[in-house]
Motif scaffolding. Structure first.
Motif, mmCIF file in Angstrom:
data_model
loop_
_atom_site.group_PDB
_atom_site.id
_atom_site.type_symbol
_atom_site.label_atom_id
_atom_site.label_comp_id
_atom_site.label_asym_id
_atom_site.label_seq_id
_atom_site.Cartn_x
_atom_site.Cartn_y
_atom_site.Cartn_z
ATOM 1 N N GLY A 58 -5.840 -4.815 4.656
ATOM 2 C CA GLY A 58 -6.278 -3.675 3.861
ATOM 3 C C GLY A 58 -7.530 -3.122 4.532
ATOM 4 O O GLY A 58 -7.631 -3.098 5.759
ATOM 5 N N HIS A 117 -4.811 4.595 -0.093
ATOM 6 C CA HIS A 117 -3.984 3.388 -0.167
ATOM 7 C C HIS A 117 -3.088 3.334 -1.410
ATOM 8 O O HIS A 117 -2.285 2.413 -1.522
ATOM 9 C CB HIS A 117 -4.865 2.140 -0.114
ATOM 10 C CG HIS A 117 -5.516 1.939 1.207
ATOM 11 N ND1 HIS A 117 -5.044 1.059 2.163
ATOM 12 C CD2 HIS A 117 -6.607 2.544 1.766
ATOM 13 C CE1 HIS A 117 -5.810 1.114 3.226
ATOM 14 N NE2 HIS A 117 -6.762 2.012 3.018
ATOM 15 N N ASP A 126 0.835 -1.206 0.000
ATOM 16 C CA ASP A 126 0.000 0.000 0.000
ATOM 17 C C ASP A 126 0.870 1.256 0.000
ATOM 18 O O ASP A 126 1.959 1.284 0.580
ATOM 19 C CB ASP A 126 -1.017 0.014 1.134
ATOM 20 C CG ASP A 126 -2.326 -0.675 0.736
ATOM 21 O OD1 ASP A 126 -2.511 -0.967 -0.458
ATOM 22 O OD2 ASP A 126 -3.171 -0.925 1.616
ATOM 23 N N HIS A 146 -5.081 2.108 10.259
ATOM 24 C CA HIS A 146 -6.193 2.773 9.559
ATOM 25 C C HIS A 146 -7.155 3.449 10.534
ATOM 26 O O HIS A 146 -8.340 3.559 10.281
ATOM 27 C CB HIS A 146 -6.936 1.772 8.660
ATOM 28 C CG HIS A 146 -7.708 2.431 7.547
ATOM 29 N ND1 HIS A 146 -9.020 2.817 7.670
ATOM 30 C CD2 HIS A 146 -7.347 2.746 6.284
ATOM 31 C CE1 HIS A 146 -9.438 3.339 6.536
ATOM 32 N NE2 HIS A 146 -8.424 3.320 5.673
#
Length: 250
Positions: free
Chosen positions: A159, A64, A34, A215
């Motif tokens: 992710g 990302h 990423d 995140h």
């Protein structure tokens, strides 16, 4: 296997920070996992551009992947790195990304990157790493999590995803799970992201040894995310912060 955090904030970067990006390294081979805003600059503090072995993108949301563009400029116009860098991402992503820097309709990004699609269950190898993509539950674009194995150790990266069985399978018996934790208990939860507690519950269900939360949006207190995750996971838990280095299986 070593994982270096280049950036870890979700959706947008706070002041002086970066969006998501990581460097996965073993025996001198480096995979940029990423490429969120600001991570290319920080990457160069750890390895020269030309020493990258491959680039791996989880999905086509800007937080990302945006820094594949300055990295392309450095490789293509600055001559920093050749031949074309192996580049894996979900199907359809590269067609869109290449339009951002096309020259008269020509895919010049393809001169700097060797594009290949990553598909759920389609195992491939990059240097010393064996990589298995898993389809995550997200919104708007295909989104993949990656299970990266080498030397008997397993690193799992979600992710972006909401709660799903695939995220558990991705992290099954992983030595290290790097899991998105966008929300907290009092957030308006949605199906396409996880809270810190949900990340912890997925780690527990998977039997992962260690959990790293990432995140987290800049408006939230990471300390609170850590406390909430501890309600659902008994193992070691950390927050991904820039320049943190995690040894997988250590």
């Amino acid at each position: 296997m070593r994982v270096t955090v280049l950036g870890s904030q979700g959706t947008w970067p706070g002041a002086g920070r970066e969006c998501c990006g990581y460097l996965v390294s073993l025996d001198g081979f480096h995979v940029w996992l990423d490429a969120g805003t600001g991570t290319f600059a920080r990457l160069q503090e750890h390895v020269p551009v030309g020493d990258l072995g491959a680039l791996l993108i989880s999905h086509g949301h800007a937080d990302h992947f945006l820094d594949i563009i300055p990295a392309f400029y450095a490789r293509h116009y600055g001559g920093l790195g050749s031949p074309a860098l192996p580049f894996y991402s979900p199907p359809g992503f590269t067609d869109l990304a290449a339009l951002l820097v096309s020259e008269g309709g020509r895919n010049v990004m393809g001169d700097a990157y060797d594009f290949s699609p990553a598909t759920p269950g389609g195992v491939f190898e990059l240097g010393p790493f064996r990589i298995t993509p898993y389809e995550m539950t997200h919104i708007g674009v295909p989104s993949l999590g990656y299970r990266i194995e080498a030397g008997g150790k397993v690193f799992a990266y979600t992710g972006d995803t909401g709660p799903c069985d695939e995220a558990v399978e991705l992290a099954r018996d992983a030595d290290l799970l790097l899991c998105e934790a966008t929300y907290q208990n009092d957030s308006d939860l949605a199906y396409f992201h996880l809270s810190a507690l949900q990340a912890a519950e997925h780690a527990t269900a998977a039997g992962a040894d260690r959990l790293i939360l990432t995140h987290i949006t800049p408006n939230l207190d990471p300390g609170l995310s850590l406390e909430e995750a501890a309600e659902g996971f008994d193992g070691a838990i950390d927050i991904a912060v820039p320049d943190a280095v995690f040894e997988v299986g250590a």
